[in-house]
Scaffold this active site. Structure first.
Site, mmCIF file in Angstrom:
data_model
loop_
_atom_site.group_PDB
_atom_site.id
_atom_site.type_symbol
_atom_site.label_atom_id
_atom_site.label_comp_id
_atom_site.label_asym_id
_atom_site.label_seq_id
_atom_site.Cartn_x
_atom_site.Cartn_y
_atom_site.Cartn_z
ATOM 1 N N SER A 191 0.827 -1.199 0.000
ATOM 2 C CA SER A 191 0.000 0.000 0.000
ATOM 3 C C SER A 191 0.862 1.250 0.000
ATOM 4 O O SER A 191 2.067 1.190 0.193
ATOM 5 C CB SER A 191 -0.887 -0.002 1.242
ATOM 6 O OG SER A 191 -0.097 0.239 2.386
ATOM 7 N N LYS A 192 0.226 2.367 -0.211
ATOM 8 C CA LYS A 192 0.912 3.641 -0.213
ATOM 9 C C LYS A 192 1.622 3.875 1.120
ATOM 10 O O LYS A 192 2.736 4.371 1.175
ATOM 11 C CB LYS A 192 -0.095 4.753 -0.479
ATOM 12 C CG LYS A 192 0.487 6.148 -0.355
ATOM 13 C CD LYS A 192 -0.580 7.187 -0.573
ATOM 14 C CE LYS A 192 -0.117 8.601 -0.306
ATOM 15 N NZ LYS A 192 0.993 8.804 0.608
ATOM 16 N N ARG A 193 0.928 3.491 2.196
ATOM 17 C CA ARG A 193 1.500 3.622 3.534
ATOM 18 C C ARG A 193 2.865 2.957 3.667
ATOM 19 O O ARG A 193 3.760 3.477 4.315
ATOM 20 C CB ARG A 193 0.564 2.977 4.564
ATOM 21 C CG ARG A 193 -0.610 3.869 4.966
ATOM 22 C CD ARG A 193 -1.158 3.436 6.317
ATOM 23 N NE ARG A 193 -2.002 4.410 6.988
ATOM 24 C CZ ARG A 193 -1.760 5.692 7.132
ATOM 25 N NH1 ARG A 193 -0.671 6.215 6.598
ATOM 26 N NH2 ARG A 193 -2.582 6.475 7.792
#
Length: 512
Positions: free
Chosen positions: A265-267
């Site tokens: 994910s972007k996280r």
RNA sequence: GGUCCGUUCGUCUAGGGGUUAGGACGCAUCCCUUUCACGGAUGAAACACGGGUUCGAUUCCCGUACGGACUACCA
């Protein structure tokens, strides 16, 4: 029956294209080119609420940067347009209606509240799958339970409705996935998915099948997240009577977090400090920027090669492939089944490789531009020299300038640690002598000459050159480590070199 | 919870009924080098577990565990 290969990448413009999506696009592209087929980009913008301005352009720019150029797209239409589902809107209803006529779909008038109430009721009754299906539909408001007159009346009164697929109660749905083999699902576990939404837009499921059929798609290569709905899609092809031209399916393994588990994910990128998007994305609503591989200094050929190997391999031990070589070697049956963890270290290695493969001419532009950003004018000749000095030691183009800027910017400070360890009376003696020699030097001054002069100075003051080399480096570059010193001397030239040495002699206290 | 998919070094993976289980990244050591890198060499490092089938299973089958996806009028 061999048809001309036609594949599509069908993202929805709801934000920046995820790197996993880029890989899906890549595999589609490689497969198409391998079989002299057509690679199509279709924008799936049937959800008006989630539409993000700029997302389409982002997709285009990303693919362009990587050279995964579609043969047919909204910007380069072929004979199967339009290539945006929103522009195909008028066509979908007739297909949905066709299904209603054939008895494979029906109108449903339930409100969101009623649906919610149904799910709550089922959950309370401990029904394992609280969904709209062959059992529950008998208790809902739809054209299966309502009289024909009432349905007609509701339709004519303009009451909102959806069209749902009528999933058969007991049927084994089989699908031969190119990557996973036979997958079998019982229809009783499927629900009556909405095909047409109340806003008149089709859902993904309907639009996807209709468009793939109309665009004569032969192979659906998409992410594994679609595998659970693939049986529904197979059913839809049967209901439409399109089994004969049904595309083959290949569901790609997912890209996973580098550490721990779960989907990338972007996280993860933010947390671990690497990009998960191809290019920078400026979020229009938060004005935040999500970093992209391009802006972080990854070369397109490196990212492409890296991505291709996340889930695929040629079966031999080669790992370095140009795009053309990937096309040549690609095949779906060499795609793995398991998810691949995203390891940025490997991406960096690829980047180093491709950076080193570039010519000095190509690379010197990076130095010139980066210098300019900091207010320095660097000649092509000088930039070329700087590239030659650093290209084998860096990962990203931006480091070319960073690692060699001391040639342009005279150091004003000196590494303390190195100074306290290496700066001594011997060094001062050698450097003092060397500075004088330099002043009197005329004619050619290349690395060889620089070295001979320095060695002569060391000899003259009876100091072993090896003992003071690091101090010499410190005096000239301000640091204890770096590229070949004599090459640096040659680039600097006698005058600048002498100046720097005198400055260092002046600045650094002598100890020992 | 249910449905489906998956599981070989830390990571990407090759392989396949009998192998010293191969490569790459990363890591370590050594060589090269007047530094740091590059480069070269070497090394440590894996078949999730339990049952079958079999003369023999990491490989085939079944379970278990673990992981993942999906489970919307989102795609």
């Amino acid at each position: 029956m061999s048809r001309e290969v036609r594949v599509r990448f069908a993202p929805s413009p709801t934000g920046p294209l995820h790197i996993g999506g880029v890989r899906t696009a890549l595999y589609n592209y490689l497969f198409a080119k391998k079989h002299q087929g057509t690679f199509i980009l279709r924008i799936e913008d049937t959800d008006q609420a989630r539409y993000v301005p700029g997302a389409e352009e982002y997709i285009k720019e990303s693919l362009d940067w990587l050279g995964i150029t579609p043969d047919e797209s909204p910007w380069n239409p072929g004979n199967f347009g339009p290539y945006r589902q929103s522009e195909r809107k008028p066509d979908y209803m007739q297909y949905a209606l066709d299904l209603v006529e054939k008895g494979h779909a029906y109108y449903a008038f339930d409100t969101a509240e009623e649906l919610e109430a149904m799910r709550e009721r089922l959950t309370a009754a401990r029904v394992v799958q609280p969904q709209y299906n062959s059992i529950t539909r008998t208790q809902m408001k739809n054209s299966l339970t309502l009289s024909a007159e009432e349905v007609k009346a509701r339709l004519e009164s303009g009451e909102p409705y959806v069209i749902r697929v009528k999933i058969p109660r007991k049927e084994e749905v089989r699908l031969n996935d190119l990557i996973r083999g036979w997958v079998m699902v019982h229809s009783s576990t499927l629900d009556d998915k909405v095909l047409m939404k109340s806003d008149g837009m089709p859902t993904y499921h309907l639009a996807n099948i209709v468009d793939d059929h109309l665009m004569k798609i032969t192979h659906v290569i998409r992410g594994e997240e679609w595998l659970p709905s693939a049986p529904l899609h197979v059913l839809l092809y049967q209901f439409f009577g399109w089994e004969d031209s049904m595309p083959e399916f290949a569901h790609l393994p997912l890209l996973l977090k580098p550490d721990g588990n779960g989907k990338l994910s972007k996280r993860d990128g933010d947390r671990l400090g690497f990009p998960v998007f191809p290019i920078d994305w400026n979020n229009p609503s938060s004005s935040e920027t999500a970093m992209g591989f391009r802006e972080q200094g990854y070369l397109p050929e490196a990212l492409l090669n890296f991505l291709a190997f996340l889930g695929w391999n040629p079966g031999d031990e080669r790992e370095l492939f140009t795009k053309a070589e990937l096309v040549e070697a690609f095949s779906i049956d060499r795609i793995g089944k398991a998810g691949a963890k995203f390891d940025i270290a490997k991406a960096k290695w690829y980047n180093e490789h491709y950076l080193r493969a570039k010519s000095v001419d190509e690379l010197q532009q990076f130095v010139i531009q980066d210098a300019q950003k900091e207010g320095f004018e660097v000649s092509e000749e000088k930039a070329a020299a700087m590239v030659r000095l650093t290209k084998d030691r860096v990962t990203f183009p931006a480091e070319l300038w960073q690692e060699s800027k001391f040639l342009i910017v005279t150091p004003s400070t000196f590494d303390d640690q190195v100074a306290s360890k290496r700066w001594n009376a011997d060094a001062v003696k050698v450097l003092t002598h060397y500075a004088e020699r330099l002043q009197n030097h005329s004619g050619e001054f290349d690395a060889e000459t620089a070295k001979n002069l320095l060695a002569a100075s060391a000899d003259a003051v009876e100091v072993k050159l090896g003992k003071v080399m690091q101090a010499v480096r410190l005096a000239v570059t301000g640091a204890g480590a770096g590229p070949d010193l004599m090459e640096i001397f040659a680039i600097l030239g006698v005058k600048e070199l002498a100046n720097r040495i005198r400055f260092a002699l002046d600045q650094l206290p002598v100890n020992g």
